[in-house]
Design an enzyme around this catalytic site. Structure first.
Site, PDB file in Angstrom:
ATOM      1  NE  ARG A 134      -0.868   5.280   8.837  1.00 53.88           N
ATOM      2  CZ  ARG A 134      -2.095   4.793   9.015  1.00 53.88           C
ATOM      3  NH1 ARG A 134      -2.456   5.205  10.113  1.00 53.88           N
ATOM      4  NH2 ARG A 134      -3.161   4.372   8.050  1.00 53.88           N
ATOM      5  CB  CYS A 160      -5.816  -0.746   4.474  1.00 58.61           C
ATOM      6  SG  CYS A 160      -5.355   0.185   2.690  1.00 58.61           S
ATOM      7  CG  ASP A 194      -0.869   4.102   5.410  1.00 57.25           C
ATOM      8  OD1 ASP A 194       0.277   4.692   5.948  1.00 57.25           O
ATOM      9  OD2 ASP A 194      -1.901   4.011   5.817  1.00 57.25           O
ATOM     10  CG  HIS A 242      -1.629  -1.020   5.929  1.00 61.56           C
ATOM     11  ND1 HIS A 242      -2.286  -0.072   6.365  1.00 61.56           N
ATOM     12  CD2 HIS A 242      -1.759  -0.572   4.596  1.00 61.56           C
ATOM     13  CE1 HIS A 242      -2.807   0.920   5.824  1.00 61.56           C
ATOM     14  NE2 HIS A 242      -2.540   0.566   4.560  1.00 61.56           N
ATOM     15  CB  CYS A 288      -0.953  -0.036   1.216  1.00 58.44           C
ATOM     16  SG  CYS A 288      -2.023   1.300   1.254  1.00 58.44           S
TER      17      CYS A 288
END
Ligand code: CO
Length: 205
Positions: free
Chosen positions: A44, A99, A42, A96, A40
């Protein structure tokens, strides 16, 4: 502009050379990663950092909600290069928990283009709606959908012609499904690894 980032970059390059004088010279000559990470976007979920790999060791493709759509030229280009040229030995599809992409796929709100991108997750939810809606906690339900999405993307990667052709010529290649937890930094292996066409047939989703 962005002077702090440029300063960070200079400090990082200096540290790398201090630890290993030939670090960049070696990388410049060749990249030979054994792994492709499909994860992803993302912020993080920093791919290399999570698995402790240096530059040169991990080929990375990231998009919203770690999808491997069979018609996406970007993903397919990465996949073919990784399989045919780099000859990676392992492909990890890494979702994750928590998400935002997976949540946005099923919350019914309109966002624009991303609603089209997330369409496969909406389909997946509908396919397994009965099972998912038995999970009382909305958060746990979304986390389960994150896992389902990873398994479905493992199927997509394993079904792809580039991967099927690699297996047909006995190239060693496995596709794995992992989920990363933002709350403790740990990766969980969903144990849906596939290393040949038969394994793909036997995937639960
Ligand atoms: Co995400």
């Amino acid at each position: 502009m962005l002077d702090h980032l440029k300063a960070n970059n200079r400090a990082w390059a200096t540290r790398k050379v201090a630890a290993d004088a030939d670090f960049f010279k070696r990388l410049e000559r060749q990249q030979a990663p054994e792994y492709l990470w499909i994860g992803c976007s993302d912020s993080r979920v920093p791919a290399n950092e999570i698995v402790g790999l240096d530059p040169g060791e991990l080929f990375v493709h990231r998009n919203v909600a770690n999808l491997a759509p069979p018609q996406d030229a970007n993903y397919l280009s990465v996949l073919q290069f990784a399989v045919d040229v780099l000859k990676v030995k392992h492909i990890m599809v890494v979702g994750h928990y928590g998400c935002g992409g997976v949540a946005a796929a099923v919350d019914g709100r309109r966002r624009g283009l991303v609603d089209h991108w997330l369409h496969p997750i909406r389909d997946l939810y509908r396919e397994h709606q009965a099972a998912l809606e038995k999970i009382p906690s909305p958060q746990a339900r979304l986390d389960r959908l994150c896992e389902f999405n990873v398994i479905r993307q493992v199927r997509n990667v394993g079904s792809d012609v580039f991967v099927q052709d690699a297996w047909a010529r006995s190239q060693g290649l496995s596709v794995h499904g992992w989920v990363y937890s933002l709350s403790n930094g740990l990766v969980q292996d969903l144990e849906v690894s596939v290393s040949g066409p038969q394994d793909v047939e036997e995937l639960p989703l």
